[in-house]
Design a protein around this motif. Structure first.
Motif, PDB file in Angstrom:
ATOM      1  N   VAL A 102       0.710  -1.156  -0.012  1.00 39.42           N
ATOM      2  CA  VAL A 102       0.095   0.115   0.007  1.00 39.42           C
ATOM      3  C   VAL A 102       0.868   1.330   0.072  1.00 39.42           C
ATOM      4  CG1 VAL A 102      -1.698   1.318   1.040  1.00 39.42           C
ATOM      5  CG2 VAL A 102      -1.795  -1.073   1.235  1.00 39.42           C
ATOM      6  N   VAL A 103       1.730   1.106   0.866  1.00 41.84           N
ATOM      7  CA  VAL A 103       2.636   2.529   1.146  1.00 41.84           C
ATOM      8  C   VAL A 103       3.665   2.857  -0.309  1.00 41.84           C
ATOM      9  CG1 VAL A 103       4.478   3.522   2.463  1.00 41.84           C
ATOM     10  CG2 VAL A 103       2.740   2.036   3.454  1.00 41.84           C
ATOM     11  N   LYS A 104       4.273   1.731  -0.808  1.00 42.57           N
ATOM     12  CA  LYS A 104       5.148   1.996  -2.014  1.00 42.57           C
ATOM     13  C   LYS A 104       4.244   2.741  -3.033  1.00 42.57           C
ATOM     14  CE  LYS A 104       8.725   0.148  -4.628  1.00 42.57           C
ATOM     15  NZ  LYS A 104       9.008  -1.026  -5.587  1.00 42.57           N
ATOM     16  N   PRO A 105       3.074   2.326  -3.507  1.00 44.25           N
ATOM     17  CA  PRO A 105       2.503   3.015  -4.619  1.00 44.25           C
ATOM     18  C   PRO A 105       2.318   4.438  -4.318  1.00 44.25           C
ATOM     19  CG  PRO A 105       1.559   0.887  -4.322  1.00 44.25           C
ATOM     20  CD  PRO A 105       2.598   0.900  -3.099  1.00 44.25           C
ATOM     21  N   THR A 106       1.889   4.436  -2.810  1.00 45.93           N
ATOM     22  CA  THR A 106       1.600   5.861  -2.552  1.00 45.93           C
ATOM     23  C   THR A 106       2.576   6.969  -2.498  1.00 45.93           C
ATOM     24  OG1 THR A 106       0.002   4.703  -0.958  1.00 45.93           O
ATOM     25  CG2 THR A 106       0.412   7.170  -0.588  1.00 45.93           C
ATOM     26  N   ILE A 107       3.811   6.561  -2.177  1.00 47.16           N
ATOM     27  CA  ILE A 107       4.975   7.025  -2.555  1.00 47.16           C
ATOM     28  C   ILE A 107       5.364   7.551  -3.763  1.00 47.16           C
ATOM     29  CG2 ILE A 107       7.701   7.386  -2.168  1.00 47.16           C
ATOM     30  CD1 ILE A 107       6.879   5.752   0.550  1.00 47.16           C
ATOM     31  N   GLU A 108       5.123   6.369  -4.630  1.00 44.41           N
ATOM     32  CA  GLU A 108       5.343   6.838  -6.197  1.00 44.41           C
ATOM     33  C   GLU A 108       4.321   7.600  -6.768  1.00 44.41           C
ATOM     34  OE1 GLU A 108       5.504   2.712  -7.401  1.00 44.41           O
ATOM     35  OE2 GLU A 108       7.679   2.630  -6.904  1.00 44.41           O
ATOM     36  N   LEU A 109       3.228   7.928  -6.127  1.00 42.12           N
ATOM     37  CA  LEU A 109       2.252   8.929  -6.506  1.00 42.12           C
ATOM     38  C   LEU A 109       3.110  10.106  -6.414  1.00 42.12           C
ATOM     39  CD1 LEU A 109      -1.245   8.407  -5.427  1.00 42.12           C
ATOM     40  CD2 LEU A 109      -0.247   8.570  -7.496  1.00 42.12           C
ATOM     41  N   LEU A 110       3.795  10.436  -5.374  1.00 38.52           N
ATOM     42  CA  LEU A 110       4.407  11.748  -5.238  1.00 38.52           C
ATOM     43  C   LEU A 110       5.117  12.175  -6.651  1.00 38.52           C
ATOM     44  CD1 LEU A 110       6.367  11.702  -1.908  1.00 38.52           C
ATOM     45  CD2 LEU A 110       4.748  13.293  -2.556  1.00 38.52           C
ATOM     46  N   ALA A 111       5.606  11.131  -7.475  1.00 40.21           N
ATOM     47  CA  ALA A 111       6.399  11.362  -8.324  1.00 40.21           C
ATOM     48  C   ALA A 111       5.419  11.870  -9.589  1.00 40.21           C
ATOM     49  CB  ALA A 111       7.175  10.145  -9.016  1.00 40.21           C
ATOM     50  N   GLY A 112       4.180  11.656  -9.366  1.00 41.89           N
ATOM     51  CA  GLY A 112       3.182  12.167 -10.514  1.00 41.89           C
ATOM     52  C   GLY A 112       2.565  13.514 -10.295  1.00 41.89           C
ATOM     53  N   LEU A 153      12.139  12.168  -3.372  1.00 44.22           N
ATOM     54  CA  LEU A 153      12.055  10.988  -2.422  1.00 44.22           C
ATOM     55  C   LEU A 153      11.439   9.797  -3.231  1.00 44.22           C
ATOM     56  CD1 LEU A 153      10.158  12.370   0.782  1.00 44.22           C
ATOM     57  CD2 LEU A 153      12.682  11.281   0.386  1.00 44.22           C
ATOM     58  N   PRO A 154      10.445   9.970  -4.211  1.00 42.94           N
ATOM     59  CA  PRO A 154      10.109   8.925  -4.901  1.00 42.94           C
ATOM     60  C   PRO A 154      11.398   7.930  -5.732  1.00 42.94           C
ATOM     61  CG  PRO A 154       8.758  10.561  -5.643  1.00 42.94           C
ATOM     62  CD  PRO A 154       9.821  11.204  -4.707  1.00 42.94           C
ATOM     63  N   THR A 155      12.168   8.773  -6.263  1.00 44.56           N
ATOM     64  CA  THR A 155      13.360   8.353  -6.965  1.00 44.56           C
ATOM     65  C   THR A 155      14.191   7.438  -5.893  1.00 44.56           C
ATOM     66  OG1 THR A 155      13.347  10.042  -8.393  1.00 44.56           O
ATOM     67  CG2 THR A 155      15.274   8.780  -8.558  1.00 44.56           C
ATOM     68  N   ILE A 156      14.309   7.973  -4.829  1.00 43.69           N
ATOM     69  CA  ILE A 156      15.492   7.541  -3.994  1.00 43.69           C
ATOM     70  C   ILE A 156      14.803   6.307  -3.275  1.00 43.69           C
ATOM     71  CG2 ILE A 156      16.573   7.801  -1.650  1.00 43.69           C
ATOM     72  CD1 ILE A 156      17.167  10.632  -2.479  1.00 43.69           C
ATOM     73  N   ILE A 157      13.653   6.533  -2.955  1.00 47.41           N
ATOM     74  CA  ILE A 157      13.024   5.281  -2.114  1.00 47.41           C
ATOM     75  C   ILE A 157      12.677   4.016  -3.042  1.00 47.41           C
ATOM     76  CG2 ILE A 157      10.795   4.657  -0.982  1.00 47.41           C
ATOM     77  CD1 ILE A 157      10.445   7.429   0.052  1.00 47.41           C
ATOM     78  N   SER A 158      12.210   4.327  -4.126  1.00 48.78           N
ATOM     79  CA  SER A 158      11.670   3.315  -4.953  1.00 48.78           C
ATOM     80  C   SER A 158      13.196   2.487  -5.487  1.00 48.78           C
ATOM     81  CB  SER A 158      10.977   3.316  -6.094  1.00 48.78           C
ATOM     82  OG  SER A 158      11.372   4.376  -7.030  1.00 48.78           O
ATOM     83  N   GLY A 197      23.413   0.163  -4.670  1.00 47.40           N
ATOM     84  CA  GLY A 197      22.200   0.576  -5.200  1.00 47.40           C
ATOM     85  C   GLY A 197      21.512   1.628  -4.610  1.00 47.40           C
ATOM     86  N   ILE A 198      21.848   1.893  -3.302  1.00 49.13           N
ATOM     87  CA  ILE A 198      21.382   3.191  -2.546  1.00 49.13           C
ATOM     88  C   ILE A 198      22.078   4.097  -3.058  1.00 49.13           C
ATOM     89  CG2 ILE A 198      21.358   4.247  -0.245  1.00 49.13           C
ATOM     90  CD1 ILE A 198      20.902   1.497   0.953  1.00 49.13           C
ATOM     91  N   ILE A 199      23.449   4.070  -3.499  1.00 51.70           N
ATOM     92  CA  ILE A 199      24.376   5.390  -3.851  1.00 51.70           C
ATOM     93  C   ILE A 199      23.804   5.668  -5.218  1.00 51.70           C
ATOM     94  CG2 ILE A 199      26.517   5.991  -4.771  1.00 51.70           C
ATOM     95  CD1 ILE A 199      27.642   4.433  -2.256  1.00 51.70           C
ATOM     96  N   ALA A 200      23.496   4.558  -6.071  1.00 46.27           N
ATOM     97  CA  ALA A 200      22.837   4.987  -7.362  1.00 46.27           C
ATOM     98  C   ALA A 200      21.646   5.700  -7.339  1.00 46.27           C
ATOM     99  CB  ALA A 200      22.665   3.672  -7.978  1.00 46.27           C
ATOM    100  N   SER A 201      20.765   5.263  -6.305  1.00 42.90           N
ATOM    101  CA  SER A 201      19.669   5.924  -6.218  1.00 42.90           C
ATOM    102  C   SER A 201      19.645   7.463  -5.700  1.00 42.90           C
ATOM    103  CB  SER A 201      18.492   5.351  -5.047  1.00 42.90           C
ATOM    104  OG  SER A 201      18.916   5.806  -3.973  1.00 42.90           O
ATOM    105  N   ILE A 202      20.722   7.793  -5.015  1.00 39.61           N
ATOM    106  CA  ILE A 202      20.947   8.991  -4.377  1.00 39.61           C
ATOM    107  C   ILE A 202      21.455   9.973  -5.883  1.00 39.61           C
ATOM    108  CG2 ILE A 202      22.200  10.415  -2.962  1.00 39.61           C
ATOM    109  CD1 ILE A 202      22.053   8.483  -0.877  1.00 39.61           C
ATOM    110  N   GLY A 207      20.591  14.104 -10.019  1.00 40.19           N
ATOM    111  CA  GLY A 207      20.255  14.103 -11.400  1.00 40.19           C
ATOM    112  C   GLY A 207      18.753  15.031 -11.649  1.00 40.19           C
ATOM    113  N   ARG A 208      17.823  14.581 -11.008  1.00 40.69           N
ATOM    114  CA  ARG A 208      16.765  14.949 -11.115  1.00 40.69           C
ATOM    115  C   ARG A 208      16.389  16.447 -10.393  1.00 40.69           C
ATOM    116  NH1 ARG A 208      10.635  13.481  -9.393  1.00 40.69           N
ATOM    117  NH2 ARG A 208       9.748  15.244 -10.561  1.00 40.69           N
ATOM    118  N   ALA A 209      17.319  16.326  -9.158  1.00 38.85           N
ATOM    119  CA  ALA A 209      17.459  17.880  -8.489  1.00 38.85           C
ATOM    120  C   ALA A 209      17.870  18.797  -9.187  1.00 38.85           C
ATOM    121  CB  ALA A 209      17.980  17.629  -6.996  1.00 38.85           C
ATOM    122  N   ILE A 210      18.860  18.711  -9.854  1.00 39.65           N
ATOM    123  CA  ILE A 210      19.763  19.418 -10.556  1.00 39.65           C
ATOM    124  C   ILE A 210      19.122  20.025 -11.896  1.00 39.65           C
ATOM    125  CG2 ILE A 210      21.252  18.527 -12.163  1.00 39.65           C
ATOM    126  CD1 ILE A 210      23.518  19.829 -10.549  1.00 39.65           C
ATOM    127  N   GLY A 211      18.311  19.126 -12.626  1.00 45.09           N
ATOM    128  CA  GLY A 211      17.631  19.568 -13.626  1.00 45.09           C
ATOM    129  C   GLY A 211      16.254  20.136 -13.555  1.00 45.09           C
TER     130      GLY A 211
END
Lengths: 285, 265
Positions: A102-112, A153-158, A197-202, A207-211
């Motif tokens: 339930v929680v993961k899709p909700t967080i991914e909604l943030l990206a939308g 957050l959605p990028t890093i979390i998922s 993997g965590i470093i890659a997510s960060i 990349g998202r933040a700077i763009g």
């Protein structure tokens, strides 16, 4: 379908796939073609390191914008990375799968949520709050960093969840068998094992933040200066292009394309770092 | 197969119809100043009601775009609201169609009610940075300006002269966001087109004159810029009809009613 046949469909799909890649290539080539001659003509050092941006007087130094982008992005990392990684660790290690579903899709909604909505909330809620409680104009590095921190957050979390889930269960079982508590297992065994993997997510979040453009234009205030404190207003590289694009002609326009080249290079470096981190993980297994 | 032939035939007919239609109706394109764009759209609508045979299209883009597209003939008429037209626009035919006041605005909670043009110059250049220095409370001044290239900004700086904008200035990219920023920040000062003043912000007197239509027409309020319509060659045909309409008493009354200052009255 008979009209095309198996091979025909295959060719068609290949064509579509390559058109997507060639669009990327064309955009990159176009920006470089428009921007690079300006950087060379104006002098790379002068363009990158001078702190005077005044298109009317023919002065094009983007150092304040580079510093601003770095500050805002690092600030977003300070907000987003601990929150995101903690959230991912909690969801994978401490919560039943059902809750995660339930929680993961909700967080991914943030990206939308469109970035203009984030910006609007920043202008209406966050900036007045900063102005009244901490001083300064409110539209500031801090406001930009906080908004971007939530946006990434959605990028890093998922991605973090995926890499923590990929850690073999035998690691956890071994640690628990040695008498470690669940929390000790998480921060001494699971997270270090999922580190790349965590470093890659960060890095992807960076990349998202700077763009990001729209939200930053709205909340960062866009003053061209090197910030002295987190409460100062700044203009990022992306904001510089978007703000002045509509009017720019001649050398001014070239200078904005050159700003795009700098941005492209920074994002390409970040993405290849993320790619390297992910490959390192793959090689380890 | 039969279906395809029918489809191709239909498409061909549609294309011919479209071309025929394009030849019958003349079309005039206006492009440029975003400040004048809403007024131009309104006037174009009124014009087309009276002259259905001419199709008028209005595009934005900013004053610089207006000049560029007139030169490149991408637009028939350019719109530019600049005090001084740039070098490349010297050879264009320029007709003044309206005038627009630039109001200096502060937050309604700010006790300052008037500034001299010297004080405005000092505030925007950063030499005065506290409201106390111009008769207000002991608070820092937050300067809010427009982006480089904005017609409002270049007119503002040209009329007042000798402004090199302080590096502390916040930059907003439209009249609307300037208004929001000033409405939300008790220490802010900004400037915008006087047609866009509302009760969330407070215009201040400049050199003792209010930013109102009568004061501007009487020549007492100095921060005024002209709105020009530009053409590449002396106007003729449909273009001339549109320009004549813009200067007609009906169009000028519309301009007056919407908060701009008419050139004829």
């Amino acid at each position: 379908m008979k009209l095309l046949g198996e091979r025909g469909v295959q060719r068609l799909l290949a064509g579509i796939a390559f058109s997507a890649i060639s669009a990327l290539l064309l955009i990159a080539l176009f920006i470089i073609k428009e921007g690079l001659p300006f950087i060379i003509g104006y002098g790379p050092a002068k363009f990158l390191l001078a702190s005077d941006w005044n298109p009317q007087l023919g002065r094009f130094g983007i150092w304040p914008m580079i510093v601003a982008s770095v500050w805002v992005t690092l600030g977003a990392m300070l907000v987003g990375a601990p929150l995101g990684v903690a959230c991912a660790a909690y969801l994978t290690e401490f919560v039943p799968r059902r809750v995660m579903g339930v929680v993961k899709p909700t967080i991914e909604l943030l990206a939308g949520i469109p970035s203009v909505v984030y910006g609007f909330i920043g202008v209406m809620v966050l900036a007045p709050l900063i102005r009244s409680s901490l001083g300064g104009p409110g539209l500031s590095v801090l406001a930009g960093a906080a908004i971007l921190g939530v946006m990434i957050l959605p990028t890093i979390i998922s991605i973090s969840i995926d890499s923590i889930q990929a850690v073999p269960n035998s690691y956890r079982e071994g640690s628990l068998a040695l008498g470690a508590t669940r929390w000790q297992t998480t921060y001494m065994v699971t997270i270090p094992a999922a580190k790349s993997g965590i470093i890659a997510s960060i890095i992807l979040g960076m990349g998202r933040a700077i763009g990001e453009t729209m939200a930053v234009i709205m909340v960062a205030g866009n003053a061209v200066k090197i910030p002295g404190s987190p409460l100062d207003s700044v203009r990022t590289l992306t904001a510089n292009i978007a703000l002045e694009m509509g009017y720019a002609t001649g050398r001014h326009r070239e200078a904005l394309f050159a700003t795009g080249v700098v941005l492209l290079v920074i994002i390409m470096i970040l993405n290849s770092l993320a790619g390297m981190a992910i490959r390192k993980r793959a090689a380890k297994r | 197969m039969r279906f395809r032939k029918t489809f191709a035939g239909a498409a061909l007919c549609a294309l011919i119809a479209l071309l025929g239609c394009g030849q019958k109706r003349q079309s005039v394109t206006l492009a440029g100043s975003t400040a004048f764009q809403p007024f131009a759209e309104k006037l174009a609508g009124q014009f087309m009601q009276a002259n259905p045979e001419i199709n008028v299209t209005v595009q934005g883009g900013g004053s610089a775009v207006g000049i560029q597209s007139t030169l490149s003939q991408a637009a028939d008429i350019g719109m530019a609201d600049l005090v001084e037209l740039p070098e490349e626009a010297r050879n264009l035919v320029a007709i003044e169609v309206a005038r627009d006041g630039i109001a200096i605005v502060v937050n309604p909670n700010n006790p300052v009610a008037g500034l001299t043009s010297q004080q405005v110059r000092d505030i925007f250049s950063g030499t005065v940075s506290n409201w106390k220095q111009v008769g207000g409370d002991d608070r820092p001044i937050t300067v809010v300006s427009r982006e480089a290239g904005s017609g409002t900004r270049s007119s503002f700086e040209q009329i007042l002269g000798n402004i090199s904008l302080t590096k502390e200035a916040l930059i907003q990219d439209s009249n609307g966001t300037i208004r929001e920023t000033v409405a939300n920040d008790a220490n802010a000062v900004g400037y915008l087109s006087h047609g866009l003043i509302n009760d969330k912000i407070k215009p201040v007197k400049v050199d003792g004159a209010d930013c109102t239509t009568p004061e501007i027409m009487a020549g007492r309020y100095k921060l005024v810029r002209p709105v020009y319509l530009l053409t590449l060659e002396p106007p003729a045909g449909a273009i001339k009809q549109v320009l004549d309409y813009m200067l007609s008493s009906e169009a000028q009354a519309t301009i007056d009613g919407c908060g701009l200052i008419p050139v004829k009255h």
